[in-house]
Motif scaffolding. Sequence first.
Motif, PDB file in Angstrom:
ATOM      1  N   HIS A 230      17.331 -18.788 -15.559  1.00 18.81           N
ATOM      2  CA  HIS A 230      17.045 -19.884 -14.613  1.00 18.81           C
ATOM      3  C   HIS A 230      17.732 -19.188 -12.640  1.00 18.81           C
ATOM      4  N   ARG A 231      17.616 -17.793 -12.855  1.00 17.47           N
ATOM      5  CA  ARG A 231      18.299 -17.126 -11.704  1.00 17.47           C
ATOM      6  C   ARG A 231      16.065 -16.263 -10.990  1.00 17.47           C
ATOM      7  N   LEU A 232      16.293 -15.757 -10.182  1.00 17.60           N
ATOM      8  CA  LEU A 232      15.177 -15.872  -9.256  1.00 17.60           C
ATOM      9  C   LEU A 232      14.957 -14.721  -9.777  1.00 17.60           C
ATOM     10  N   GLU A 233      13.818 -14.523 -10.136  1.00 15.24           N
ATOM     11  CA  GLU A 233      12.992 -12.589 -10.074  1.00 15.24           C
ATOM     12  C   GLU A 233      12.182 -12.364  -9.156  1.00 15.24           C
ATOM     13  N   SER A 234      11.056 -13.387  -9.244  1.00 18.12           N
ATOM     14  CA  SER A 234      10.035 -13.335  -7.823  1.00 18.12           C
ATOM     15  C   SER A 234       9.185 -14.595  -7.577  1.00 18.12           C
ATOM     16  N   ILE A 235       8.603 -14.276  -6.406  1.00 18.83           N
ATOM     17  CA  ILE A 235       7.977 -15.802  -6.035  1.00 18.83           C
ATOM     18  C   ILE A 235       6.793 -15.622  -6.082  1.00 18.83           C
ATOM     19  N   SER A 236       5.395 -16.000  -6.079  1.00 15.19           N
ATOM     20  CA  SER A 236       4.352 -15.940  -6.285  1.00 15.19           C
ATOM     21  C   SER A 236       3.539 -16.599  -5.493  1.00 15.19           C
ATOM     22  N   LEU A 237       2.689 -16.257  -4.289  1.00 14.82           N
ATOM     23  CA  LEU A 237       2.172 -17.845  -3.158  1.00 14.82           C
ATOM     24  C   LEU A 237       0.525 -17.192  -3.493  1.00 14.82           C
ATOM     25  N   ARG A 238      -0.303 -18.290  -3.099  1.00 12.81           N
ATOM     26  CA  ARG A 238      -1.360 -17.573  -2.798  1.00 12.81           C
ATOM     27  C   ARG A 238      -1.854 -18.754  -1.477  1.00 12.81           C
ATOM     28  N   SER A 239      -2.808 -18.330  -0.720  1.00 12.65           N
ATOM     29  CA  SER A 239      -3.688 -18.890   0.136  1.00 12.65           C
ATOM     30  C   SER A 239      -4.572 -20.213  -1.272  1.00 12.65           C
ATOM     31  N   ARG A 240      -5.157 -21.130   0.493  1.00 10.23           N
ATOM     32  CA  ARG A 240      -5.742 -22.871   0.294  1.00 10.23           C
ATOM     33  C   ARG A 240      -7.009 -22.183  -0.433  1.00 10.23           C
ATOM     34  N   ASP A 241      -7.897 -20.978   0.296  1.00  8.44           N
ATOM     35  CA  ASP A 241      -9.200 -20.619  -0.326  1.00  8.44           C
ATOM     36  C   ASP A 241      -8.746 -19.765  -1.084  1.00  8.44           C
ATOM     37  N   ARG A 242      -7.620 -19.577  -2.033  1.00 12.93           N
ATOM     38  CA  ARG A 242      -7.236 -18.059  -3.352  1.00 12.93           C
ATOM     39  C   ARG A 242      -7.538 -16.822  -2.925  1.00 12.93           C
ATOM     40  N   GLY A 243      -7.949 -16.486  -1.669  1.00 13.54           N
ATOM     41  CA  GLY A 243      -8.260 -14.951  -1.264  1.00 13.54           C
ATOM     42  C   GLY A 243      -7.475 -14.504  -1.292  1.00 13.54           C
ATOM     43  N   LEU A 244      -6.050 -15.347  -0.517  1.00 15.80           N
ATOM     44  CA  LEU A 244      -4.910 -14.062  -0.430  1.00 15.80           C
ATOM     45  C   LEU A 244      -3.519 -14.403  -1.269  1.00 15.80           C
ATOM     46  N   GLN A 245      -3.006 -13.260  -2.529  1.00 11.63           N
ATOM     47  CA  GLN A 245      -2.063 -13.361  -2.793  1.00 11.63           C
ATOM     48  C   GLN A 245      -1.079 -12.475  -2.771  1.00 11.63           C
ATOM     49  N   LEU A 246       0.535 -13.433  -2.759  1.00 14.99           N
ATOM     50  CA  LEU A 246       0.911 -12.266  -2.642  1.00 14.99           C
ATOM     51  C   LEU A 246       2.508 -12.595  -3.550  1.00 14.99           C
ATOM     52  N   LYS A 247       3.428 -11.533  -3.607  1.00 14.12           N
ATOM     53  CA  LYS A 247       4.178 -11.821  -4.463  1.00 14.12           C
ATOM     54  C   LYS A 247       5.490 -11.351  -4.278  1.00 14.12           C
ATOM     55  N   LEU A 248       6.255 -12.090  -3.756  1.00 14.89           N
ATOM     56  CA  LEU A 248       7.755 -11.260  -3.135  1.00 14.89           C
ATOM     57  C   LEU A 248       9.298 -11.166  -4.418  1.00 14.89           C
TER      58      LEU A 248
ATOM     59  N   MET B 174       0.277 -21.648   1.831  1.00 11.37           N
ATOM     60  CA  MET B 174       0.685 -20.721   1.057  1.00 11.37           C
ATOM     61  C   MET B 174       1.120 -21.310   0.649  1.00 11.37           C
ATOM     62  N   ASP B 175       0.632 -21.290  -1.322  1.00  9.55           N
ATOM     63  CA  ASP B 175       1.325 -23.197  -2.327  1.00  9.55           C
ATOM     64  C   ASP B 175       1.419 -21.867  -3.287  1.00  9.55           C
ATOM     65  N   GLY B 176       2.810 -22.086  -4.360  1.00  8.67           N
ATOM     66  CA  GLY B 176       2.969 -20.979  -5.399  1.00  8.67           C
ATOM     67  C   GLY B 176       4.158 -21.509  -6.064  1.00  8.67           C
ATOM     68  N   HIS B 177       5.242 -20.978  -7.049  1.00 16.02           N
ATOM     69  CA  HIS B 177       5.699 -20.941  -7.947  1.00 16.02           C
ATOM     70  C   HIS B 177       6.395 -20.312  -7.734  1.00 16.02           C
ATOM     71  N   CYS B 178       8.564 -20.304  -8.723  1.00 18.05           N
ATOM     72  CA  CYS B 178       9.154 -19.490  -8.628  1.00 18.05           C
ATOM     73  C   CYS B 178       9.651 -18.625 -10.036  1.00 18.05           C
ATOM     74  N   GLN B 179       9.285 -17.511 -10.036  1.00 16.74           N
ATOM     75  CA  GLN B 179       9.667 -17.510 -11.356  1.00 16.74           C
ATOM     76  C   GLN B 179      10.996 -17.009 -11.834  1.00 16.74           C
ATOM     77  N   LEU B 180      11.312 -17.901 -12.814  1.00 20.21           N
ATOM     78  CA  LEU B 180      12.772 -17.858 -13.428  1.00 20.21           C
ATOM     79  C   LEU B 180      13.538 -17.005 -14.347  1.00 20.21           C
ATOM     80  N   SER B 181      14.291 -16.013 -14.495  1.00 18.56           N
ATOM     81  CA  SER B 181      14.860 -15.398 -15.949  1.00 18.56           C
ATOM     82  C   SER B 181      15.182 -16.784 -16.549  1.00 18.56           C
ATOM     83  N   ALA B 182      15.620 -16.081 -18.093  1.00 20.73           N
ATOM     84  CA  ALA B 182      15.893 -16.745 -18.896  1.00 20.73           C
ATOM     85  C   ALA B 182      17.166 -17.087 -18.805  1.00 20.73           C
TER      86      ALA B 182
END
Length: 621
Positions: free
Chosen positions: A374-392, A364-372
Amino acid sequence: MDPDLIDANLVFAKTPAGEEAMLQRTRVVQRNVRMVLILVDGNATVAELCDKTGNAPITQNALLELEHGGLIERRIEKNSVWRHTKDSPTGIVATAIRTVSEFSTFGDKAAPPVEEPASDDQQGRSIPFPESRGGHPSRAPGSLTPQPALSGGPLSGAALQLQQEATAARPAATAEAVPAEPSLFDRLKAIARPATEGDEPALKPIRRGRRRWSLTWSLGLLLGGLSLCAVLFLLALFFPYANYLPEVEAGLAQSIGQPARIDRMRVSVYPRPGLLLVNVRLGEGSDGLEIAEVRLQPELQTLRADKILFREAELSDLRLSVATISNLSRMLASVASPSARAGVQQLTISNAAFSFSELAIDEMDGHCQLSADHRLESISLRSRDRGLQLKLSPSERGLAVQIDAIAWRVAQGSPYLFDSLNVKGVIEGSDWVIDSFESRIFDGVVRAAMILRDGQQAAIAGELSFERINARKLGEALGIGGQFQGEAHGKLKFSANSASWPGLPAALQASGNFTMRRGRLGGIDLPEAVRRSLTTPATLGGWTRFEELSGAITVTPDAFLFSRLALNAGLMQSSGQIELTRKLQLRGRMEVQMRGQADHSSRSILISGPLKSPLTQTANR
C-alpha cells in the motif's frame, strides 16, 4: 324459458348430482355456470344470487341450465316463509314450525293439521324434493303436517319443542356451511405446491361496494423495512458528527504522521455512500495537501478493530505538484505502517490539477496505483474528454512525467490541436527535463528535446525538427494568415527567458534553416513585377508559385528574418531576404532572373507594405 320470467323469490338447492359436480371440476366447465353452482346454498333467492354475481341475465341463464341438468332444484320462495310476519305476531313461529315439519322428520306426525284461512298471497308455495335425494325424504302418503300455532295464542308443548329444535339446528347448519379460515402455514403450503393441469382459479363471490383494505404479512414486512431504512437515514443525517471531529482529526494525524485539520464531517449518500470530510488540510507548508472533500468508504467489519481499513478514499478538488506528490507518497508510507490507526486499500482522485510552476493541466480524474504494501507507485490521471492521459511516478531522480494525448487542444479555443502527443521527461527540483517530445500537428511531425526551468525567471531551451508541416495551417495558427503555402521541413534551436510563463512566446529566440516544397507566395507576383518594371510601389496581387524555397530563419522578439533565400520556379530563379515584423509588416529585396529571355541579367524587386497586400517595385541600379 325466458330468464326474465324466473321469480326473484325462488330458492334453489343443490341435488346430489350437483354436490358431486362440485367435487369433480370437469363436470361443469364454464366458469360463470360453476360460479353460480357454488353460490347456490338452499337459502339464497334468485334476486340475492343476482346481487352476488352482479349480472342478472348470466345468473338466471346459469340457474336454468343447472336446473335442466339436474344439478339444482327449486325449494321454496323465500318470501312465502316470512310473509306471515306482516299479519300476526305468531306468524314467524308458525311458519318456522311449518317449514321444519315439511323438510324434516321432527314434530308429532300423529297430530292432525289445523288449517288457517289465509289469502292467496299469504300461502307459501312448496316444491317436493325428489324421492332419490338423500337426507331429504319426501312426505309419505297419509303423513300429517305439524299443526301451526294459532295467531295470537300460546304455543303448545310439541310446537314449542319443534321451534327450539329448529332454532338450535339452524346455527349448526350455518356453521357447517361456512368453512374455517385456513391458517398461515396452510396458505404457504398452498403457494409452494406446484400447479397441475386440473387446477382452476378459485372463484369468489362478487362483492358490491368499496373493497375493504387489509394489511397482509408481505405488505407489512415491506412497510416495516421501508420504515427502518427511513429511520436509519434520518439518524445518519442528523447524527452529531461534530462531537467526534477532534477524535477523527487525531486519528488521521497519527496515521499520516503529519498534522491534519478538518472543517466539518458528515455522511453522504449521493453519488456514493460514505463518510465525507470537508475542507481537509494535510501537512504543513508549501508541500501540504489542501483537499476540498475526502470521501471514505470503510470496511464495516473493521469498525470495531484496532485499525480501521477504508475500502476506498476519494480525494476531490486538489492541486498536485512535485512537492505535494512527494509529500503524499510519505503519507501513504506512514499509513501502510502497522502502528497506524487507519489504512486505505484504494485511493482515487477527482477534479485534480497537475501543475509545474504556472503551467497547469486541470479537470482531471484518476487513481493512485499502490504497491502490495500500500505504498504509492504512480498516479494515473486523464482529462474529462479522455483526450489526455498523464502518468506521474515518484522516483529517486525526481518525478517521472509521461503525457499521451490524442486529438487534444491545449486550451479551449486554442488554434493548436495536437493529433497525437507523446512527452516523456523527469522533473528534478525546479527543472523539467523533457527527453522525448513527439507530436503530429499541422499535418506533419514535430520532434523536440527541451528543458523548462522554474527559477527567478521562467526559461525554456531546446531544439526541434519538423517535417511535412502545412505552412498555411501554421501561418493561421501564428496569426499571420494563410498567404504562405507549401510543405515545410527544417530544424531550429530555440530559447526564451521571461518573468512569467505566458510571456515566453514573445521573448522567443530561434535560428535554423528550412525548406518548402510545392508552394506559393501569396500577394507577391515576382514575374509580373519584372515585366512591368514599376518605378513606384504598387500592389499587384497574385502569387508566385515555386517548386522549392529554402533559406535560413532567425526569430527575434521583434521579427522573423528569412535570409539566404533561394527560390526555384522553373524558368525563374530568385534569391534575397525578407523580414516580417511582429506587426506583420514586410521589408525585403529579391533578385529575379528569367532564364527564358535573351537577356539573362537579373532584376531587383523591392518588397514592402503590410503582409495582407504587399507592395512591389523595380529597384534602380
